[in-house]
Design an enzyme around this catalytic site. Structure first.
Site: not given
Ligand SMILES: [Zn+2]
Length: 272
Positions: A2-3, A93, A112
């Site tokens: 994400p930016e 997750h 991750r």
């Protein structure tokens, strides 16, 4: 990853829901995000705290508490904040559950496990936040500022745009898209960008980011909003991920190159 536009989307959605709600309990299912802080300390630091508002700084989320403390989150590759009705079981997750006094759950999910969560009493205590450079949507980010900053560096433009200590919030997708819109080559050394070009880069940066925020960010593979919906800007990308396809401006094939182990997408014919 994400930016700026993706984080901005999440921040505004959290801001519509979180302010005024108190944390009644925190459950940590996997502690990778806590940076070595013991789970019990993390839980204690959050107990009873009331959310005041959520802000973005670069790609960081800053949760301000009513008593003055802060939780600072970074999503890295696959981190997400999700607002959910109460659940009985965590999904695979889910890393942290924040129970709220309105019955809802704020979930930090991270497949991750590169994302980070830190609690600080003062923002000055968070070193990575202090190292961030100019916000590209702030009033300080002007064509004049861009021109002066370009003059001081020989770094290739794409790498130059992604340095968080110079401009905060840009990553691989938006750096490629901004340079296409500015008709500038990602390989150009920064100090060679002169004349009317810095103003073009400034305008392309603002326009690209605003347009992406308007479309709730870009979902290529992983980005999700707090309600699990996807962003919409992937439909408006001009070069990112489009190697071999015709340039939307001149029809020459888009090229994929490597810069610092990251993919760069550009049109060698109209980006000079
Ligand atoms: Zn072209």
């Amino acid at each position: 990853m994400p930016e700026l536009p993706e984080v901005e989307t999440i921040v505004s959605e959290l801001n519509a829901a979180l302010p005024g709600s108190a944390i009644t309990g925190t459950r940590v299912f996997r502690d990778n995000a806590l940076g070595g802080v013991p789970v019990a300390d993390f839980q204690e630091a959050l107990a009873g705290r009331v959310f005041e508002r959520v802000r973005r700084r670069g790609k960081f989320l800053v949760f301000d508490f009513r008593d003055g403390g802060h939780m600072i989150g970074h999503l890295r590759m696959t981190g997400k904040f999700i607002l959910s009705p109460p659940l009985t079981q965590p999904h695979a997750h889910h890393r942290v559950w924040f129970h709220l006094d309105n019955g809802r759950l704020l979930i930090f999910q991270d497949a991750r496990c590169f994302g980070t969560l830190a609690i600080v009493e003062r923002l000055a205590d968070h070193a990575p936040l202090q190292r961030l450079g100019m916000e590209p949507l702030s009033s300080g980010f002007t064509a004049k500022w861009v021109a002066a900053a370009l003059r001081q560096s020989k770094t290739p433009l794409k790498i130059w745009l992604m340095d968080q200590s110079r401009i905060a919030g840009l990553g691989n997708i938006y750096a490629s898209e901004i340079l296409f819109r500015a008709s500038l080559s990602p390989m150009r050394p920064a100090h060679t960008v002169t004349g009317g070009e810095p103003a073009r880069l400034h305008r392309a940066t603002r326009r690209t980011l605003r347009e992406a925020i308007h479309h709730n960010g870009t979902t290529i593979s992983d980005f999700r909003r707090v309600d699990d919906k996807t962003g919409g800007f992937q439909d408006f990308l001009r070069v990112y991920g489009k190697q071999g396809q015709p340039c939307p401006r001149c029809r020459a094939p888009i090229v994929k190159a490597r810069q610092q182990q990251r993919s760069t997408f550009f049109c060698p014919s109209c980006q000079r």
